[in-house]
Design an enzyme around this catalytic site. Structure first.
Site, PDB file in Angstrom:
ATOM      1  N   HIS A 228       1.900  -1.178  -8.907  1.00 11.28           N
ATOM      2  CA  HIS A 228       3.271  -0.354  -9.720  1.00 11.28           C
ATOM      3  C   HIS A 228       4.511  -0.530  -8.972  1.00 11.28           C
ATOM      4  O   HIS A 228       5.482  -0.425  -9.706  1.00 11.28           O
ATOM      5  CB  HIS A 228       2.737   1.069  -9.474  1.00 11.28           C
ATOM      6  CG  HIS A 228       1.793   1.488 -10.573  1.00 11.28           C
ATOM      7  ND1 HIS A 228       1.463   2.891 -10.730  1.00 11.28           N
ATOM      8  CD2 HIS A 228       0.753   0.765 -11.052  1.00 11.28           C
ATOM      9  CE1 HIS A 228       0.342   3.036 -11.350  1.00 11.28           C
ATOM     10  NE2 HIS A 228       0.010   1.545 -11.753  1.00 11.28           N
TER      11      HIS A 228
ATOM     12  N   HIS B  35       6.067  -1.615 -15.247  1.00  8.73           N
ATOM     13  CA  HIS B  35       6.445  -1.368 -13.925  1.00  8.73           C
ATOM     14  C   HIS B  35       7.866  -2.370 -13.723  1.00  8.73           C
ATOM     15  O   HIS B  35       8.503  -2.170 -12.896  1.00  8.73           O
ATOM     16  CB  HIS B  35       5.418  -1.654 -12.980  1.00  8.73           C
ATOM     17  CG  HIS B  35       4.223  -0.735 -13.170  1.00  8.73           C
ATOM     18  ND1 HIS B  35       4.488   0.626 -12.932  1.00  8.73           N
ATOM     19  CD2 HIS B  35       3.073  -1.049 -13.580  1.00  8.73           C
ATOM     20  CE1 HIS B  35       3.260   1.331 -13.464  1.00  8.73           C
ATOM     21  NE2 HIS B  35       2.474   0.285 -13.680  1.00  8.73           N
TER      22      HIS B  35
ATOM     23  N   THR C 140       4.047   6.607  12.480  1.00 11.52           N
ATOM     24  CA  THR C 140       3.909   7.183  11.373  1.00 11.52           C
ATOM     25  C   THR C 140       4.100   6.188  10.034  1.00 11.52           C
ATOM     26  O   THR C 140       3.644   6.578   8.901  1.00 11.52           O
ATOM     27  CB  THR C 140       4.821   8.227  10.991  1.00 11.52           C
ATOM     28  OG1 THR C 140       6.167   7.922  10.997  1.00 11.52           O
ATOM     29  CG2 THR C 140       4.720   9.509  11.959  1.00 11.52           C
TER      30      THR C 140
ATOM     31  N   CYS D 164       4.216   1.395  12.955  1.00 10.71           N
ATOM     32  CA  CYS D 164       4.745   2.348  13.782  1.00 10.71           C
ATOM     33  C   CYS D 164       3.614   3.582  13.991  1.00 10.71           C
ATOM     34  O   CYS D 164       2.885   3.417  13.322  1.00 10.71           O
ATOM     35  CB  CYS D 164       6.266   2.480  13.817  1.00 10.71           C
ATOM     36  SG  CYS D 164       6.766   3.663  12.310  1.00 10.71           S
TER      37      CYS D 164
ATOM     38  N   ASP E  52       6.609  -1.311  16.799  1.00 14.90           N
ATOM     39  CA  ASP E  52       7.141  -0.799  18.071  1.00 14.90           C
ATOM     40  C   ASP E  52       5.756  -0.349  18.988  1.00 14.90           C
ATOM     41  O   ASP E  52       5.065  -1.039  18.569  1.00 14.90           O
ATOM     42  CB  ASP E  52       7.918   0.660  17.711  1.00 14.90           C
ATOM     43  CG  ASP E  52       7.237   1.638  17.165  1.00 14.90           C
ATOM     44  OD1 ASP E  52       5.925   1.759  16.988  1.00 14.90           O
ATOM     45  OD2 ASP E  52       7.617   2.922  17.215  1.00 14.90           O
TER      46      ASP E  52
HETATM   47  C1  RB5 Z   1       7.546   6.545  18.351  1.00  9.54           C
HETATM   48  O1  RB5 Z   1       7.218   7.469  19.446  1.00  9.54           O
HETATM   49  C2  RB5 Z   1       7.361   7.114  16.989  1.00  9.54           C
HETATM   50  O2  RB5 Z   1       8.580   7.814  16.562  1.00  9.54           O
HETATM   51  C3  RB5 Z   1       7.534   5.750  15.922  1.00  9.54           C
HETATM   52  O3  RB5 Z   1       6.700   5.137  16.271  1.00  9.54           O
HETATM   53  C4  RB5 Z   1       7.502   6.183  14.491  1.00  9.54           C
HETATM   54  O4  RB5 Z   1       6.399   6.880  14.135  1.00  9.54           O
HETATM   55  C5  RB5 Z   1       8.726   6.384  13.761  1.00  9.54           C
HETATM   56  O5  RB5 Z   1       8.959   6.636  12.705  1.00  9.54           O
END
Ligand code: RB5
Length: 154
Positions: free
Chosen positions: A106, A141, A75, A73, A16
């Site tokens: 694993h 595993h 996180t 993305c 994203d």
């Molecule tokens: C975008 O701001 C953020 O929410 C997205 O990149 C991501 O971290 C979602 O899981």
């Protein structure tokens, strides 16, 4: 890594907006390593919805058109939530090379999700390399990984 005379592994990659810059860097790395990179977007830092990209890469893996894929993305979490809705997809957030290694050894992870807002470019490259170069250990595993699939998806 592609060896002479062999067909390069095709790796779909997508992000994203939060992962866009890092995605461009990892894409260049994959190309330099000889992979056949399939960039499924996004193509700018303009705001987008991460599930669109998670589903695009996961469809490639679910269908068998690609053995492995890469997502980014902010996180890494949202990407894995969406990716793991697909049959046969095991997406792992990895914030360190050791996590990527264990996800392969694993869990036989076949999609790497990079938390682009929380790792340096150098770390992301190391995470990607470890994901690509580590094999699933199988053995004890294997039955655990087999139990991940829901009845209707086997
Ligand atoms: C975008 O701001 C953020 O929410 C997205 O990149 C991501 O971290 C979602 O899981």
């Amino acid at each position: 890594m592609a060896a002479e005379g062999l067909v390069a592994e095709r790796i779909p990659i997508a992000s994203d907006h939060a992962g866009f810059e890092m995605k461009e860097k990892l894409k260049a790395r994959l190309v330099a390593l000889g992979y056949d990179v399939q960039d499924l977007g996004t193509n700018s830092a303009a705001s987008t919805d991460y599930p669109d990209y998670a589903h695009a890469v996961s469809r490639e893996v679910e269908s068998g058109r690609a053995a492995r894929g890469v997502l980014l993305c902010g996180t890494g979490l949202g990407m894995t939530y969406a990716a793991n809705r697909h049959a046969h997809v095991r997406a792992a957030v990895a914030w360190a090379p050791e996590i990527a290694e264990l996800a392969r050894k694993h869990n036989d992870a076949n999609v790497l999700a990079v938390p682009a807002r929380f790792v340096s470019e150098q770390d992301a490259a190391a995470i990607l390399d470890r994901f690509l170069n580590t094999a699933f250990e199988g053995g004890r595993h294997q039955p655990r990984v087999d139990k991940i699939e829901l009845e209707g998806e086997k």
